[in-house]
Design a protein around this motif. Structure first.
Motif, short mmCIF file in Angstrom:
data_model
loop_
_atom_site.label_atom_id
_atom_site.label_comp_id
_atom_site.label_asym_id
_atom_site.label_seq_id
_atom_site.Cartn_x
_atom_site.Cartn_y
_atom_site.Cartn_z
N MET A 65 0.85 -1.18 0.00
CA MET A 65 0.00 0.00 0.00
C MET A 65 0.89 1.24 0.00
SD MET A 65 -2.64 -1.61 -0.12
CE MET A 65 -4.24 -1.28 0.43
N PRO A 66 0.53 2.28 -0.74
CA PRO A 66 1.37 3.47 -0.81
C PRO A 66 1.70 4.07 0.55
CG PRO A 66 -0.37 3.57 -2.45
CD PRO A 66 -0.63 2.35 -1.61
N GLN A 67 0.79 4.06 1.50
CA GLN A 67 1.08 4.62 2.81
C GLN A 67 2.09 3.78 3.59
OE1 GLN A 67 -1.88 3.42 1.85
NE2 GLN A 67 -2.88 2.28 3.46
N ASP A 68 2.36 2.56 3.15
CA ASP A 68 3.32 1.68 3.82
C ASP A 68 4.70 1.77 3.21
OD1 ASP A 68 0.85 -0.94 4.18
OD2 ASP A 68 1.32 0.73 5.51
N SER A 69 4.91 2.67 2.27
CA SER A 69 6.20 2.72 1.60
C SER A 69 7.07 3.86 2.13
CB SER A 69 6.02 2.85 0.09
OG SER A 69 5.39 4.07 -0.22
N VAL A 70 8.38 3.64 2.05
CA VAL A 70 9.38 4.63 2.43
C VAL A 70 10.44 4.68 1.34
CG1 VAL A 70 9.03 4.33 4.92
CG2 VAL A 70 10.73 2.92 3.74
N SER A 71 11.18 5.75 1.31
CA SER A 71 12.32 5.86 0.40
C SER A 71 13.57 5.44 1.14
CB SER A 71 12.49 7.30 -0.09
OG SER A 71 11.41 7.67 -0.89
N VAL A 72 14.43 4.69 0.46
CA VAL A 72 15.72 4.30 1.05
C VAL A 72 16.80 4.63 0.03
CG1 VAL A 72 15.44 1.89 0.35
CG2 VAL A 72 17.05 2.46 2.14
N THR A 73 17.84 5.33 0.50
CA THR A 73 18.96 5.71 -0.35
C THR A 73 20.17 4.84 0.01
OG1 THR A 73 18.16 7.97 -0.55
CG2 THR A 73 20.47 7.59 -1.09
N PHE A 74 20.64 4.09 -0.97
CA PHE A 74 21.82 3.24 -0.83
C PHE A 74 23.03 4.03 -1.31
CE2 PHE A 74 18.18 0.53 -1.35
CZ PHE A 74 18.40 -0.54 -0.49
N ARG A 75 24.18 3.91 -0.60
CA ARG A 75 25.37 4.66 -0.97
C ARG A 75 26.60 3.77 -0.83
NH1 ARG A 75 25.30 10.10 2.30
NH2 ARG A 75 25.46 8.67 4.03
N VAL A 76 27.47 3.80 -1.85
CA VAL A 76 28.71 3.02 -1.80
C VAL A 76 29.86 3.87 -2.32
CG1 VAL A 76 28.32 1.93 -4.08
CG2 VAL A 76 29.82 0.82 -2.39
N ASN A 77 30.98 3.83 -1.60
CA ASN A 77 32.19 4.55 -1.97
C ASN A 77 33.03 3.63 -2.85
OD1 ASN A 77 34.76 5.75 -2.05
ND2 ASN A 77 34.51 6.62 0.00
N MET A 78 33.31 4.09 -4.06
CA MET A 78 34.08 3.30 -5.03
C MET A 78 35.50 3.83 -5.21
SD MET A 78 31.99 0.90 -5.84
CE MET A 78 32.67 0.16 -7.32
N SER A 79 36.00 4.67 -4.28
CA SER A 79 37.32 5.28 -4.39
C SER A 79 38.45 4.26 -4.53
CB SER A 79 37.61 6.18 -3.18
OG SER A 79 36.73 7.27 -3.16
N ASN A 80 38.31 3.09 -3.93
CA ASN A 80 39.36 2.07 -3.98
C ASN A 80 39.16 1.07 -5.11
OD1 ASN A 80 40.57 3.20 -1.69
ND2 ASN A 80 39.28 1.98 -0.32
N GLN A 81 38.24 1.36 -6.04
CA GLN A 81 37.93 0.44 -7.13
C GLN A 81 38.13 1.13 -8.48
OE1 GLN A 81 36.91 -2.75 -6.32
NE2 GLN A 81 37.23 -2.09 -4.22
#
Length: 177
Positions: A65-81
């Motif tokens: 249901m739309p009221q049950d949703s949240v936004s989640v932001t994933f973040r990864v540092n790729m400086s060593n790749q």
């Protein structure tokens, strides 16, 4: 057309290759001989329509249901790749475990790649970062910050609350930034 009385094993694939196949829960599967489970069907003498099931589950999915949703932001540092020419991607239960569909962006040139997805509030998800867009390029998640993936490795784990979430930045293949 299938043979009456025959037994068939199967699983669903989200794409066109085995790495994109569902993980069938042992509760509703049978041993596939490779450390996992397949779905099982024994046909009778009449036409058969199977019950709807959720990808990777034993039962039908509960509607989101739309009221049950949240936004989640994933973040990864790729400086060593050395970042792949195919970019950086996220794969996990939040998006069907497809390593090529959820591209991450480095919007400000700091080697931190991000993507924001909509998820079910209160849900638990597993995921990995991919340096490219195919499974051989996935990170090796350390045991210290991973959860057993059932295949001899580890996934990252996310337990969401009821609010939008921005995850801490982590280095690719590490527990911290």
């Amino acid at each position: 057309t299938a043979l009456a009385g025959a037994t068939y094993q199967y699983k669903f694939i989200n794409g066109n290759d085995w790495p994109l196949s569902e993980v069938v829960p042992i509760e509703c599967g049978i041993d596939d001989g490779f450390g996992g489970s397949n779905r099982n069907l024994i046909l009778g003498n009449n036409d058969t329509t199977l019950n709807v099931v959720c990808f990777g589950a034993c039962e039908n999915c509960a509607p989101v249901m739309p009221q049950d949703s949240v936004s989640v932001t994933f973040r990864v540092n790729m400086s060593n790749q050395n970042v792949s020419a195919n970019g950086v991607h996220l794969a996990g239960s939040i998006q069907g475990w497809n390593p090529a569909t959820t591209a991450m962006l480095d919007a400000d040139g700091d080697n931190v790649y991000e993507v924001t997805l909509t998820a079910l509030a209160g849900a638990t998800y597993q995921y990995k970062f991919i340096n490219g867009n195919d499974w051989p390029l996935s990170e090796v998640v350390p045991i210290e910050c991973g959860i057993d993936d059932g295949l001899g490795g580890f996934n990252r784990n996310l337990i969401l609350g009821n609010n939008d979430t921005t995850l801490n930045v982590v280095c690719f293949g590490a527990c911290e930034n």
